[in-house]
Design a protein around this motif. Structure first.
Motif, PDB file in Angstrom:
ATOM      1  N   ILE A  99     -46.551  -0.159 -30.450  1.00  0.00           N
ATOM      2  CA  ILE A  99     -45.354   0.673 -30.327  1.00  0.00           C
ATOM      3  C   ILE A  99     -44.654   0.310 -29.025  1.00  0.00           C
ATOM      4  N   ILE A 100     -43.382  -0.103 -29.119  1.00  0.00           N
ATOM      5  CA  ILE A 100     -42.624  -0.484 -27.926  1.00  0.00           C
ATOM      6  C   ILE A 100     -41.388   0.394 -27.795  1.00  0.00           C
ATOM      7  N   PRO A 101     -40.913   0.620 -26.574  1.00  0.00           N
ATOM      8  CA  PRO A 101     -39.732   1.475 -26.382  1.00  0.00           C
ATOM      9  C   PRO A 101     -38.478   0.887 -27.025  1.00  0.00           C
ATOM     10  N   GLU A 102     -37.528   1.760 -27.324  1.00  0.00           N
ATOM     11  CA  GLU A 102     -36.210   1.300 -27.728  1.00  0.00           C
ATOM     12  C   GLU A 102     -35.652   0.439 -26.601  1.00  0.00           C
ATOM     13  N   GLY A 103     -35.030  -0.678 -26.947  1.00  0.00           N
ATOM     14  CA  GLY A 103     -34.494  -1.572 -25.936  1.00  0.00           C
ATOM     15  C   GLY A 103     -35.396  -2.738 -25.621  1.00  0.00           C
ATOM     16  N   TRP A 104     -36.694  -2.637 -25.967  1.00  0.00           N
ATOM     17  CA  TRP A 104     -37.580  -3.791 -25.879  1.00  0.00           C
ATOM     18  C   TRP A 104     -37.476  -4.568 -27.185  1.00  0.00           C
ATOM     19  N   ALA A 105     -37.748  -5.864 -27.123  1.00  0.00           N
ATOM     20  CA  ALA A 105     -37.679  -6.703 -28.316  1.00  0.00           C
ATOM     21  C   ALA A 105     -39.020  -7.379 -28.566  1.00  0.00           C
ATOM     22  N   ALA A 106     -39.224  -7.798 -29.804  1.00  0.00           N
ATOM     23  CA  ALA A 106     -40.473  -8.444 -30.198  1.00  0.00           C
ATOM     24  C   ALA A 106     -40.198  -9.781 -30.860  1.00  0.00           C
ATOM     25  N   ASP A 107     -41.103 -10.734 -30.635  1.00  0.00           N
ATOM     26  CA  ASP A 107     -41.076 -12.037 -31.296  1.00  0.00           C
ATOM     27  C   ASP A 107     -42.383 -12.163 -32.069  1.00  0.00           C
ATOM     28  N   THR A 108     -42.299 -12.244 -33.382  1.00  0.00           N
ATOM     29  CA  THR A 108     -43.507 -12.286 -34.224  1.00  0.00           C
ATOM     30  C   THR A 108     -43.735 -13.659 -34.859  1.00  0.00           C
TER      31      THR A 108
ATOM     32  N   VAL B  10     -48.615  -3.932 -37.416  1.00  0.00           N
ATOM     33  CA  VAL B  10     -47.329  -3.227 -37.378  1.00  0.00           C
ATOM     34  C   VAL B  10     -46.831  -3.209 -35.939  1.00  0.00           C
ATOM     35  N   ILE B  11     -45.575  -3.571 -35.740  1.00  0.00           N
ATOM     36  CA  ILE B  11     -44.930  -3.369 -34.445  1.00  0.00           C
ATOM     37  C   ILE B  11     -43.650  -2.596 -34.700  1.00  0.00           C
ATOM     38  N   ARG B  12     -43.452  -1.527 -33.916  1.00  0.00           N
ATOM     39  CA  ARG B  12     -42.328  -0.625 -34.194  1.00  0.00           C
ATOM     40  C   ARG B  12     -41.916   0.091 -32.920  1.00  0.00           C
ATOM     41  N   HIS B  13     -40.771   0.756 -33.006  1.00  0.00           N
ATOM     42  CA  HIS B  13     -40.328   1.663 -31.964  1.00  0.00           C
ATOM     43  C   HIS B  13     -40.902   3.058 -32.254  1.00  0.00           C
ATOM     44  N   PRO B  14     -40.830   3.998 -31.308  1.00  0.00           N
ATOM     45  CA  PRO B  14     -41.343   5.350 -31.566  1.00  0.00           C
ATOM     46  C   PRO B  14     -40.661   5.989 -32.772  1.00  0.00           C
ATOM     47  N   ASN B  15     -41.462   6.738 -33.556  1.00  0.00           N
ATOM     48  CA  ASN B  15     -40.880   7.473 -34.680  1.00  0.00           C
ATOM     49  C   ASN B  15     -40.260   8.774 -34.167  1.00  0.00           C
ATOM     50  N   ALA B  16     -39.709   9.561 -35.068  1.00  0.00           N
ATOM     51  CA  ALA B  16     -38.983  10.770 -34.662  1.00  0.00           C
ATOM     52  C   ALA B  16     -39.873  11.735 -33.885  1.00  0.00           C
ATOM     53  N   ARG B  17     -41.098  11.931 -34.335  1.00  0.00           N
ATOM     54  CA  ARG B  17     -42.006  12.851 -33.638  1.00  0.00           C
ATOM     55  C   ARG B  17     -42.322  12.339 -32.236  1.00  0.00           C
ATOM     56  N   GLU B  18     -42.577  11.043 -32.114  1.00  0.00           N
ATOM     57  CA  GLU B  18     -42.894  10.461 -30.812  1.00  0.00           C
ATOM     58  C   GLU B  18     -41.691  10.507 -29.875  1.00  0.00           C
TER      59      GLU B  18
ATOM     60  N   ARG C  79     -54.547   0.699 -31.419  1.00  0.00           N
ATOM     61  CA  ARG C  79     -53.187   1.211 -31.204  1.00  0.00           C
ATOM     62  C   ARG C  79     -52.777   0.902 -29.770  1.00  0.00           C
ATOM     63  N   LEU C  80     -51.689   0.165 -29.617  1.00  0.00           N
ATOM     64  CA  LEU C  80     -51.136  -0.151 -28.303  1.00  0.00           C
ATOM     65  C   LEU C  80     -49.787   0.538 -28.182  1.00  0.00           C
ATOM     66  N   ASP C  81     -49.670   1.469 -27.253  1.00  0.00           N
ATOM     67  CA  ASP C  81     -48.441   2.233 -27.105  1.00  0.00           C
ATOM     68  C   ASP C  81     -47.849   1.948 -25.722  1.00  0.00           C
ATOM     69  N   PHE C  82     -46.704   1.249 -25.711  1.00  0.00           N
ATOM     70  CA  PHE C  82     -46.053   0.867 -24.460  1.00  0.00           C
ATOM     71  C   PHE C  82     -44.984   1.863 -24.011  1.00  0.00           C
ATOM     72  N   THR C  83     -44.796   2.949 -24.739  1.00  0.00           N
ATOM     73  CA  THR C  83     -43.616   3.789 -24.505  1.00  0.00           C
ATOM     74  C   THR C  83     -43.628   4.523 -23.170  1.00  0.00           C
ATOM     75  N   ARG C  84     -44.794   4.700 -22.550  1.00  0.00           N
ATOM     76  CA  ARG C  84     -44.846   5.394 -21.262  1.00  0.00           C
ATOM     77  C   ARG C  84     -45.222   4.450 -20.117  1.00  0.00           C
ATOM     78  N   THR C  85     -45.208   3.159 -20.395  1.00  0.00           N
ATOM     79  CA  THR C  85     -45.566   2.192 -19.368  1.00  0.00           C
ATOM     80  C   THR C  85     -44.348   1.815 -18.535  1.00  0.00           C
ATOM     81  N   GLU C  86     -44.611   1.163 -17.411  1.00  0.00           N
ATOM     82  CA  GLU C  86     -43.554   0.690 -16.526  1.00  0.00           C
ATOM     83  C   GLU C  86     -43.759  -0.799 -16.308  1.00  0.00           C
ATOM     84  N   CYS C  87     -43.466  -1.576 -17.325  1.00  0.00           N
ATOM     85  CA  CYS C  87     -43.694  -3.019 -17.288  1.00  0.00           C
ATOM     86  C   CYS C  87     -42.463  -3.739 -16.770  1.00  0.00           C
TER      87      CYS C  87
END
Length: 200
Positions: free
Chosen positions: A136-145, A182-190, A109-117
């Motif tokens: 898991i990436i923050p809203e506003g980040w994009a992914a290329d698969t 799976v690559i996604r943005h945070p869910n409602a709980r997160e 599990r890779l969670d980028f939501t609290r990082t400062e990249c």
């Protein structure tokens, strides 16, 4: 009747942390040292940076400045192996330009939501193997698969294509394996957890 859960704040409305403000201050001082800002401009922007409440307050202060070499340091490559018990990188951690994740038997599990990249692009080389990889990436980040090869597992890209300025592109390569990726943005709980943290 159950109360409706409030929608998460937009990116610009999110509260800035001490480290967010410090990063902007560092960039402003570097720009002044390079002659891009005069002393009056530097003093004015530093005052605004140190009193900024949200990302929307910080963003205009460096919008007309190039990124410094120190901000673009690619860092040491990171390798995570799920093994039998799984592996994760969560919370606040430094994001390098290249990450390799092997799902193994326990998953990764890779969670980028609290990082400062502040890198413009991060390559995440994933191998789903038996247990899979979740990114898991923050809203506003994009992914290329496009760089991922198919297998018996599935690739599930649940991100939106809307990329905000000065956010990294997460470029996935590798293979999905048996369990998938799976690559996604945070869910409602997160999102609720993030909002609670930023409200402190």
């Amino acid at each position: 009747m159950t109360a409706k859960t409030p929608e998460p704040a937009a990116w610009g409305e999110l509260r800035a942390s001490h480290s967010d403000r410090d990063a902007v201050v560092e960039q402003l001082r570097g720009a002044a040292a390079e002659g891009r800002l005069d002393l009056d401009e530097l003093e004015e922007r530093l005052e605004q940076a140190l009193t900024a409440k949200t990302f929307a307050d910080l963003a205009p202060l460096t919008a007309d400045l190039p990124r410094s070499a120190s901000v673009l340091d690619p860092g040491e490559p990171l390798v995570l192996k799920g093994g039998f018990h799984g592996a994760a990188r969560t919370g606040r951690w430094r994001v390098p330009a290249h990450i390799t994740a092997h799902g193994g038997m326990g998953g990764v599990r890779l969670d980028f939501t609290r990082t400062e990249c502040r890198l413009p692009e991060v390559e995440v080389e994933v191998y789903g193997e038996m247990a899979g990889v979740t990114v898991i990436i923050p809203e506003g980040w994009a992914a290329d698969t496009d760089g991922i090869t198919t297998g018996t597992g599935a690739l599930r890209n649940k991100t939106t294509p809307d990329r905000l300025p000065d956010t990294p592109l997460i470029r996935l390569t590798g293979s999905v394996g048996m369990a998938g990726v799976v690559i996604r943005h945070p869910n409602a709980r997160e999102r609720r957890a993030l909002k609670r943290e930023q409200g402190k």
